[in-house]
Structures are given as structure tokens and as C-alpha cells.
Design a protein around this motif. Sequence first.
Motif, PDB file in Angstrom:
ATOM      1  N   ILE A  58       8.013  -6.094 -10.609  1.00 24.41           N
ATOM      2  CA  ILE A  58       7.425  -5.712  -9.352  1.00 24.41           C
ATOM      3  C   ILE A  58       6.681  -4.628  -9.584  1.00 24.41           C
ATOM      4  CG2 ILE A  58       8.077  -3.475  -8.293  1.00 24.41           C
ATOM      5  CD1 ILE A  58      10.389  -3.809  -8.587  1.00 24.41           C
ATOM      6  N   LEU A  59       6.485  -4.676 -11.170  1.00 23.10           N
ATOM      7  CA  LEU A  59       5.254  -3.407 -11.114  1.00 23.10           C
ATOM      8  C   LEU A  59       3.852  -4.870 -11.866  1.00 23.10           C
ATOM      9  CD1 LEU A  59       5.979  -1.008 -14.547  1.00 23.10           C
ATOM     10  CD2 LEU A  59       4.564  -0.571 -11.698  1.00 23.10           C
ATOM     11  N   PHE A  60       4.166  -6.624 -12.021  1.00 21.83           N
ATOM     12  CA  PHE A  60       3.134  -7.007 -11.971  1.00 21.83           C
ATOM     13  C   PHE A  60       3.013  -7.313 -10.453  1.00 21.83           C
ATOM     14  CE2 PHE A  60       2.314 -11.837 -11.969  1.00 21.83           C
ATOM     15  CZ  PHE A  60       1.402 -11.868 -12.109  1.00 21.83           C
ATOM     16  N   ILE A  61       3.628  -7.489  -9.350  1.00 21.40           N
ATOM     17  CA  ILE A  61       3.476  -7.415  -8.133  1.00 21.40           C
ATOM     18  C   ILE A  61       2.613  -7.073  -7.683  1.00 21.40           C
ATOM     19  CG2 ILE A  61       4.223  -8.328  -5.962  1.00 21.40           C
ATOM     20  CD1 ILE A  61       6.689  -9.034  -7.178  1.00 21.40           C
ATOM     21  N   ILE A  62       2.704  -5.680  -8.232  1.00 21.65           N
ATOM     22  CA  ILE A  62       2.026  -4.311  -7.433  1.00 21.65           C
ATOM     23  C   ILE A  62       0.790  -4.405  -7.974  1.00 21.65           C
ATOM     24  CG2 ILE A  62       1.721  -1.876  -7.633  1.00 21.65           C
ATOM     25  CD1 ILE A  62       4.894  -0.802  -7.473  1.00 21.65           C
ATOM     26  N   LEU A 120      -0.692  -6.895  -8.562  1.00 23.67           N
ATOM     27  CA  LEU A 120      -1.825  -8.079  -8.669  1.00 23.67           C
ATOM     28  C   LEU A 120      -1.947  -8.050  -6.641  1.00 23.67           C
ATOM     29  CD1 LEU A 120       0.723 -12.051  -9.078  1.00 23.67           C
ATOM     30  CD2 LEU A 120      -1.948 -11.136  -9.496  1.00 23.67           C
ATOM     31  N   LEU A 121      -1.105  -7.148  -6.129  1.00 22.94           N
ATOM     32  CA  LEU A 121      -1.714  -6.863  -4.816  1.00 22.94           C
ATOM     33  C   LEU A 121      -2.736  -5.660  -5.173  1.00 22.94           C
ATOM     34  CD1 LEU A 121       1.760  -7.206  -2.963  1.00 22.94           C
ATOM     35  CD2 LEU A 121       0.183  -8.569  -3.105  1.00 22.94           C
ATOM     36  N   GLY A 122      -2.235  -5.134  -5.821  1.00 19.86           N
ATOM     37  CA  GLY A 122      -3.093  -3.812  -6.072  1.00 19.86           C
ATOM     38  C   GLY A 122      -4.730  -3.942  -6.409  1.00 19.86           C
ATOM     39  N   LYS A 123      -5.311  -5.271  -6.933  1.00 21.88           N
ATOM     40  CA  LYS A 123      -6.348  -5.444  -7.497  1.00 21.88           C
ATOM     41  C   LYS A 123      -7.114  -4.463  -6.204  1.00 21.88           C
ATOM     42  CE  LYS A 123      -5.752  -9.168 -10.155  1.00 21.88           C
ATOM     43  NZ  LYS A 123      -6.215 -10.494 -10.430  1.00 21.88           N
ATOM     44  N   SER A 124      -7.047  -5.651  -5.258  1.00 21.53           N
ATOM     45  CA  SER A 124      -8.119  -5.199  -4.381  1.00 21.53           C
ATOM     46  C   SER A 124      -8.744  -3.856  -4.170  1.00 21.53           C
ATOM     47  CB  SER A 124      -8.065  -6.429  -2.248  1.00 21.53           C
ATOM     48  OG  SER A 124      -6.702  -5.169  -1.979  1.00 21.53           O
TER      49      SER A 124
END
Length: 90
Positions: free
Chosen positions: A47-51, A53-57
Motif C-alpha cells: 500500500i505504501l508503494f502504491i501511495i 507511486l501515485l503521490g509522486k506528482s
Amino acid sequence: MNISIEYNIIIAYLIGLFLLYFLGWLLIVPRKFLLRIIINGIIGGLILFIINLLGKSIGLYIAINPFTALVAGFLGIPGIILLIILQYIV
């Protein structure tokens, strides 16, 4: 006299069986708990990995280590929110 000896033996066997069952139960419960911790940690890390990835922007990044993975795994969404808040506080 033989009858009382037989009852004592039966009672001793029953107590022994109960103690054997209790010992087996004590050995199985920690494995289940340890397996649950490991699975929750892996799910929290994903879940942290996905966050991340999505939170990079938007500039959101939470370090993935055993502590943050277990917090996210045990607490779920509130744990992730807690980690995000702690990220901005610290």
C-alpha cells in the motif's frame, strides 16, 4: 483398592491429555500471530508503494521500512493517514 487405582490412572491420563493439548495450543498460537504480522507488513508495504507511486506528482513520499509497513498493515487507512501526518510534522 484396585478400583481407586484405576480411577487415579484415568484421572492422570486425562490431566496429561489436557496438558498436552494446552502445550500444543501454546505452540500454534504464536505461529498464527507471527504469520499475521508478516502478512500485514507485506500488505502495508505494498500500500505504501502504491501511495508513493501515485503521490509522486504531488510530492508525497513515505519511506518504506519495517516500522511504516507494520503501522500501515496493522492500522490500515488510519495508519497511512497517521504516517502522512507524521511526514509533514517531522
